[in-house]
Enzyme design. Structure first.
Site, PDB file in Angstrom:
ATOM      1  N   LYS A  69       0.827  -1.226   0.000  1.00 43.16           N
ATOM      2  CA  LYS A  69       0.000   0.000   0.000  1.00 43.16           C
ATOM      3  C   LYS A  69       0.849   1.257   0.000  1.00 43.16           C
ATOM      4  CE  LYS A  69      -3.762  -2.220   2.622  1.00 43.16           C
ATOM      5  NZ  LYS A  69      -3.107  -3.489   3.014  1.00 43.16           N
ATOM      6  N   THR A 126     -11.098  -0.771   5.056  1.00 42.68           N
ATOM      7  CA  THR A 126     -12.391  -1.198   5.620  1.00 42.68           C
ATOM      8  C   THR A 126     -12.438  -0.982   7.125  1.00 42.68           C
ATOM      9  OG1 THR A 126     -11.499  -3.412   5.531  1.00 42.68           O
ATOM     10  CG2 THR A 126     -13.115  -2.850   3.866  1.00 42.68           C
ATOM     11  N   ARG A 217      -6.982 -17.024   6.841  1.00 46.83           N
ATOM     12  CA  ARG A 217      -7.132 -18.109   7.818  1.00 46.83           C
ATOM     13  C   ARG A 217      -7.973 -19.304   7.392  1.00 46.83           C
ATOM     14  NH1 ARG A 217      -8.279 -13.510  12.100  1.00 46.83           N
ATOM     15  NH2 ARG A 217      -8.951 -12.618  10.120  1.00 46.83           N
TER      16      ARG A 217
HETATM   17  O1  C5P Z   1      -7.492 -14.386   7.471  1.00 51.29           O
HETATM   18  P1  C5P Z   1      -8.327 -13.472   6.594  1.00 51.29           P
HETATM   19  O2  C5P Z   1      -9.007 -14.217   5.453  1.00 51.29           O
HETATM   20  O3  C5P Z   1      -9.267 -12.616   7.380  1.00 51.29           O
HETATM   21  O4  C5P Z   1      -7.229 -12.520   5.910  1.00 51.29           O
HETATM   22  C1  C5P Z   1      -7.606 -11.450   5.074  1.00 51.29           C
HETATM   23  C2  C5P Z   1      -6.397 -10.745   4.552  1.00 51.29           C
HETATM   24  O5  C5P Z   1      -6.840  -9.629   3.783  1.00 51.29           O
HETATM   25  C3  C5P Z   1      -5.457 -10.189   5.613  1.00 51.29           C
HETATM   26  O6  C5P Z   1      -4.127 -10.204   5.074  1.00 51.29           O
HETATM   27  C4  C5P Z   1      -5.938  -8.765   5.785  1.00 51.29           C
HETATM   28  O7  C5P Z   1      -4.924  -7.902   6.226  1.00 51.29           O
HETATM   29  C5  C5P Z   1      -6.333  -8.426   4.338  1.00 51.29           C
HETATM   30  N1  C5P Z   1      -7.309  -7.341   4.215  1.00 51.29           N
HETATM   31  C6  C5P Z   1      -8.554  -7.356   4.829  1.00 51.29           C
HETATM   32  N2  C5P Z   1      -9.414  -6.306   4.661  1.00 51.29           N
HETATM   33  C7  C5P Z   1      -9.061  -5.273   3.896  1.00 51.29           C
HETATM   34  C8  C5P Z   1      -7.825  -5.240   3.251  1.00 51.29           C
HETATM   35  C9  C5P Z   1      -6.962  -6.297   3.441  1.00 51.29           C
HETATM   36  O8  C5P Z   1      -8.879  -8.332   5.518  1.00 51.29           O
HETATM   37  N3  C5P Z   1      -9.924  -4.303   3.696  1.00 51.29           N
END
Ligand code: C5P
Length: 237
Positions: A69, A126, A217
């Site tokens: 970013k 978000t 995850r």
């Molecule tokens: O484990 P999980 O599926 O929640 O991971 C989502 C990934 O997407 C993480 O790396 C998180 O930092 C990233 N992310 C997010 N929401 C955003 C931007 C990035 O969850 N708006």
């Protein structure tokens, strides 16, 4: 051009490698097939392990989304994007709040060749709610601001934006089919929500217009990550 990249993945799944060490990230990657997913490297892993972990995974054949970013003056962001492109990443991102001149400089820096990395914009995080939005002097609605920043990204030559799957339908209709929509917050049916609040299933997110799904995850914490990935793939058929 990286000669070892003979096969390209066509997967819509980007696995978020949210690990503190390259050993942990490489151990997870070993359980995955580079033809069946792409990988996202974010600030924690990159800050601890640096370009070496990116190069190691690119060498193993993975398409890498470098999620750093970038947000700085145009010259600095352009140089950072050029350095990321030299690592052989498939996708990288900048913050759209850096403005049009910054995005245009970033886009020019990564070149015109057909195998150049995709350049994606982050609109509003978000984690930002109405009060944090107003705290920094922004006005209007969060959704209108996301749509406006996505248009600015498109006009500046970016390939797409990171967005919530909830915004994908509106963005897809405004920005057309070639604009890439990268959506995190994806949860297969019956999986743990964790700290994500507004989630969507992989199939619903694709139906809403997502181009790529960022999934952490539900795959990385699974007992068998490759099996979890295959099960998500099957839900998309
Ligand atoms: O484990 P999980 O599926 O929640 O991971 C989502 C990934 O997407 C993480 O790396 C998180 O930092 C990233 N992310 C997010 N929401 C955003 C931007 C990035 O969850 N708006």
């Amino acid at each position: 051009m990286f000669l070892w990249k003979l096969c390209m993945s066509d997967s819509k799944i980007i696995v978020a490698l949210d690990y503190p060490t390259s050993d942990a990230a490489l151990a997870l990657a070993k359980q995955l097939d580079p033809l069946r997913c792409r990988l996202k490297i974010g600030k924690e892993l990159f800050t601890r392990s640096g370009p070496a972990v990116v190069e190691a995974l690119v060498y193993q054949g993975f398409d890498i989304f470098l999620d750093l970013k970038y947000h700085d003056i145009p010259h600095t962001v352009a140089k950072a994007c050029s350095a990321a492109a030299d690592l052989g990443v498939w996708m990288m991102n900048v913050h759209t709040l850096g403005g049009g001149a910054m995005m245009i400089a970033a886009r020019e820096a990564i070149g015109k060749q057909s195998d150049r990395p995709l350049l994606i914009g982050v609109t509003l995080l978000t984690s930002m709610d109405q009060s944090t939005f107003e705290q920094i002097g922004l006005q209007g609605s969060l959704t209108d601001t996301v749509l406006r920043l996505a248009k600015l990204a498109d006009d500046s030559g970016l390939d797409g934006v990171v967005c919530s799957a909830q915004e994908a339908t509106q963005l897809r209709s405004q920005r057309g089919n070639d604009f890439q929509l990268i959506t995190p917050g994806i949860r297969p049916a019956n999986s743990e929500q964790g700290d994500q609040h507004r989630t969507m299933t992989p199939a619903d997110a694709i139906a809403a217009g997502s181009s790529y799904l960022v999934i952490g995850r539900p795959i990385t914490a699974a007992e068998d990550p490759m099996a979890a990935l295959v099960s998500i793939e099957q839900s998309l058929l």
